[in-house]
Design a protein around this motif. Structure first.
Motif, PDB file in Angstrom:
ATOM      1  N   UNK A 172       0.805  -1.216   0.000  1.00 44.98           N
ATOM      2  CA  UNK A 172       0.000   0.000   0.000  1.00 44.98           C
ATOM      3  C   UNK A 172       0.839   1.266   0.000  1.00 44.98           C
ATOM      4  N   UNK A 173       2.125   1.170   0.269  1.00 44.83           N
ATOM      5  CA  UNK A 173       2.971   2.346   0.313  1.00 44.83           C
ATOM      6  C   UNK A 173       3.279   2.898  -1.070  1.00 44.83           C
ATOM      7  N   UNK A 174       2.910   2.184  -2.141  1.00 47.17           N
ATOM      8  CA  UNK A 174       3.201   2.652  -3.489  1.00 47.17           C
ATOM      9  C   UNK A 174       2.611   4.022  -3.737  1.00 47.17           C
ATOM     10  N   UNK A 175       1.306   4.195  -3.477  1.00 48.66           N
ATOM     11  CA  UNK A 175       0.660   5.482  -3.693  1.00 48.66           C
ATOM     12  C   UNK A 175       1.242   6.546  -2.783  1.00 48.66           C
ATOM     13  N   UNK A 176       1.574   6.161  -1.567  1.00 48.77           N
ATOM     14  CA  UNK A 176       2.150   7.126  -0.631  1.00 48.77           C
ATOM     15  C   UNK A 176       3.474   7.654  -1.158  1.00 48.77           C
ATOM     16  N   UNK A 177       4.295   6.744  -1.694  1.00 50.16           N
ATOM     17  CA  UNK A 177       5.579   7.163  -2.237  1.00 50.16           C
ATOM     18  C   UNK A 177       5.396   8.066  -3.455  1.00 50.16           C
ATOM     19  N   UNK A 178       4.411   7.744  -4.297  1.00 51.02           N
ATOM     20  CA  UNK A 178       4.145   8.583  -5.458  1.00 51.02           C
ATOM     21  C   UNK A 178       3.730   9.988  -5.040  1.00 51.02           C
ATOM     22  N   UNK A 179       2.826  10.075  -4.042  1.00 44.74           N
ATOM     23  CA  UNK A 179       2.376  11.378  -3.558  1.00 44.74           C
ATOM     24  C   UNK A 179       3.522  12.158  -2.932  1.00 44.74           C
ATOM     25  N   UNK A 180       4.380  11.457  -2.200  1.00 42.76           N
ATOM     26  CA  UNK A 180       5.521  12.130  -1.580  1.00 42.76           C
ATOM     27  C   UNK A 180       6.478  12.665  -2.635  1.00 42.76           C
ATOM     28  N   UNK A 181       6.688  11.886  -3.703  1.00 45.75           N
ATOM     29  CA  UNK A 181       7.572  12.339  -4.783  1.00 45.75           C
ATOM     30  C   UNK A 181       7.005  13.577  -5.466  1.00 45.75           C
ATOM     31  N   UNK A 182       5.673  13.580  -5.684  1.00 46.37           N
ATOM     32  CA  UNK A 182       5.034  14.736  -6.315  1.00 46.37           C
ATOM     33  C   UNK A 182       5.165  15.979  -5.440  1.00 46.37           C
ATOM     34  N   UNK A 183       4.938  15.805  -4.128  1.00 46.41           N
ATOM     35  CA  UNK A 183       5.064  16.929  -3.202  1.00 46.41           C
ATOM     36  C   UNK A 183       6.498  17.453  -3.163  1.00 46.41           C
ATOM     37  N   UNK A 184       7.455  16.530  -3.232  1.00 42.17           N
ATOM     38  CA  UNK A 184       8.866  16.937  -3.222  1.00 42.17           C
ATOM     39  C   UNK A 184       9.197  17.756  -4.463  1.00 42.17           C
ATOM     40  N   UNK A 185       8.710  17.304  -5.626  1.00 45.09           N
ATOM     41  CA  UNK A 185       8.968  18.060  -6.854  1.00 45.09           C
ATOM     42  C   UNK A 185       8.325  19.441  -6.791  1.00 45.09           C
ATOM     43  N   UNK A 186       7.116  19.506  -6.222  1.00 45.57           N
ATOM     44  CA  UNK A 186       6.423  20.793  -6.115  1.00 45.57           C
ATOM     45  C   UNK A 186       7.183  21.753  -5.211  1.00 45.57           C
ATOM     46  N   UNK A 187       7.659  21.220  -4.063  1.00 47.46           N
ATOM     47  CA  UNK A 187       8.423  22.063  -3.150  1.00 47.46           C
ATOM     48  C   UNK A 187       9.740  22.499  -3.789  1.00 47.46           C
ATOM     49  N   UNK A 188      10.372  21.604  -4.549  1.00 44.39           N
ATOM     50  CA  UNK A 188      11.636  21.939  -5.201  1.00 44.39           C
ATOM     51  C   UNK A 188      11.442  23.056  -6.215  1.00 44.39           C
ATOM     52  N   UNK A 189      10.338  22.989  -6.986  1.00 42.61           N
ATOM     53  CA  UNK A 189      10.057  24.036  -7.968  1.00 42.61           C
ATOM     54  C   UNK A 189       9.825  25.373  -7.288  1.00 42.61           C
ATOM     55  N   UNK A 190       9.059  25.368  -6.201  1.00 41.26           N
ATOM     56  CA  UNK A 190       8.793  26.608  -5.468  1.00 41.26           C
ATOM     57  C   UNK A 190      10.068  27.180  -4.878  1.00 41.26           C
ATOM     58  N   UNK A 191      10.938  26.301  -4.383  1.00 39.08           N
ATOM     59  CA  UNK A 191      12.194  26.758  -3.792  1.00 39.08           C
ATOM     60  C   UNK A 191      13.113  27.345  -4.854  1.00 39.08           C
ATOM     61  N   UNK A 192      13.152  26.716  -6.038  1.00 39.85           N
ATOM     62  CA  UNK A 192      13.963  27.249  -7.127  1.00 39.85           C
ATOM     63  C   UNK A 192      13.467  28.627  -7.547  1.00 39.85           C
ATOM     64  N   UNK A 193      12.138  28.768  -7.635  1.00 43.58           N
ATOM     65  CA  UNK A 193      11.564  30.059  -8.014  1.00 43.58           C
ATOM     66  C   UNK A 193      11.884  31.130  -6.967  1.00 43.58           C
ATOM     67  N   UNK A 194      11.807  30.733  -5.704  1.00 42.93           N
ATOM     68  CA  UNK A 194      12.108  31.671  -4.623  1.00 42.93           C
ATOM     69  C   UNK A 194      13.554  32.133  -4.699  1.00 42.93           C
ATOM     70  N   UNK A 195      14.502  31.228  -4.915  1.00 40.42           N
ATOM     71  CA  UNK A 195      15.902  31.606  -5.007  1.00 40.42           C
ATOM     72  C   UNK A 195      16.188  32.435  -6.260  1.00 40.42           C
ATOM     73  N   UNK A 196      15.449  32.173  -7.333  1.00 41.17           N
ATOM     74  CA  UNK A 196      15.644  32.954  -8.558  1.00 41.17           C
ATOM     75  C   UNK A 196      15.278  34.411  -8.315  1.00 41.17           C
ATOM     76  N   UNK A 197      14.121  34.647  -7.675  1.00 44.32           N
ATOM     77  CA  UNK A 197      13.717  36.027  -7.373  1.00 44.32           C
ATOM     78  C   UNK A 197      14.694  36.681  -6.415  1.00 44.32           C
ATOM     79  N   UNK A 198      15.187  35.916  -5.448  1.00 43.75           N
ATOM     80  CA  UNK A 198      16.156  36.471  -4.504  1.00 43.75           C
ATOM     81  C   UNK A 198      17.431  36.889  -5.228  1.00 43.75           C
ATOM     82  N   UNK A 199      17.871  36.074  -6.183  1.00 45.91           N
ATOM     83  CA  UNK A 199      19.062  36.414  -6.961  1.00 45.91           C
ATOM     84  C   UNK A 199      18.835  37.655  -7.820  1.00 45.91           C
ATOM     85  N   UNK A 200      17.620  37.768  -8.392  1.00 47.20           N
ATOM     86  CA  UNK A 200      17.306  38.937  -9.203  1.00 47.20           C
ATOM     87  C   UNK A 200      17.322  40.207  -8.368  1.00 47.20           C
ATOM     88  N   UNK A 201      16.749  40.137  -7.144  1.00 50.69           N
ATOM     89  CA  UNK A 201      16.743  41.300  -6.258  1.00 50.69           C
ATOM     90  C   UNK A 201      18.160  41.684  -5.869  1.00 50.69           C
TER      91      UNK A 201
END
Length: 232
Positions: A172-201
């Motif tokens: 049953x952990x298959x779906x849990x791992x998939x959801x965790x991977x998706x959340x990790x990618x989402x957080x990584x994208x948000x973090x990259x965007x945040x650092x990009x704006x910080x670098x621009x400023x």
């Protein structure tokens, strides 16, 4: 069944070594191209596969046991660990289609153990094809007929034999791992965007500071605020 089973005696084999189709723990048909005690291991696996649809790979010694379970029918094969997982799961998908077209639902539901062993010839032929044809992986990828093997979990069969009551949780952990991977990618994208704006400023602040410095330097040289030294 204990975890002290000896590994399958198939040291000279490669590719897909053994395959079966079962209704729950009842084996309907099987084929092996070598000898060994892997039937004991597969029987232990069959007895613990949940009734819900699932896919899983078990690791045992230097062998992999792959299975797909759909609507109570289990398609399982054993391969050498060096053979990977993509081709064995392509083989299982192929076996599912051929088995479904060979027998009616009534025949599958009522057949006794090994009652559909006429299908063993088909298993043998496809085992040989998938084990020996070097083009089969490229062909299956091009046709898009392989389920995503990356979504299939891998577990150690010795741990399953020791703690069989935990098998459902692990599956049953298959779906849990998939959801965790998706959340990790989402957080990584948000973090990259945040650092990009910080670098621009930061870059804007640096450019502004340089401009101010240049302005003050020129002003000092020209006699700010009258700029008399720079007038012609």
């Amino acid at each position: 069944m204990s975890s002290s089973l000896s590994p399958p005696a198939a040291s000279g084999s490669s590719g897909i070594i053994y395959a079966l189709v079962s209704r729950g723990p009842v084996i309907l048909t099987e084929h092996s191209n070598t000898s060994g005690n892997f039937q004991q291991v597969t029987q232990a696996i069959l007895e613990r596969i949940p009734a819900t649809d699932s896919k899983l790979t078990y690791v045992y010694d230097r062998f992999l046991f792959h299975y797909i379970s759909e609507r109570g029918i289990i398609y399982l094969c054993m391969s050498d660990d060096k053979f990977g997982r993509r081709i064995p799961f392509a083989f299982l998908q192929d076996m599912m289609q051929r088995f479904a077209t060979s027998f009616s639902e009534a025949e599958v539901e009522t057949a006794p153990a090994y009652g559909l062993n006429s299908f063993a010839r088909t298993i043998a032929r496809q085992m040989d094809y998938y084990s020996r044809n070097p083009q089969v992986d490229a062909i299956r990828q091009a046709q898009g007929e392989i389920s995503q093997v990356k979504d299939v979990m891998v577990q150690n069969i010795e741990r399953m034999l020791e703690r069989g009551d935990r098998i459902n949780i692990l599956v049953d952990k298959t779906n849990t791992l998939n959801n965790a991977a998706f959340a990790f990618r989402k957080r990584s994208t948000a973090l990259k965007r945040q650092y990009w704006w910080r670098n621009q400023k930061l870059m804007a602040i640096v450019v502004f500071a340089i401009l101010v410095f240049v302005y003050l330097l020129i002003s000092s040289a020209c006699g700010f605020p009258t700029w008399s030294k720079c007038r012609t």
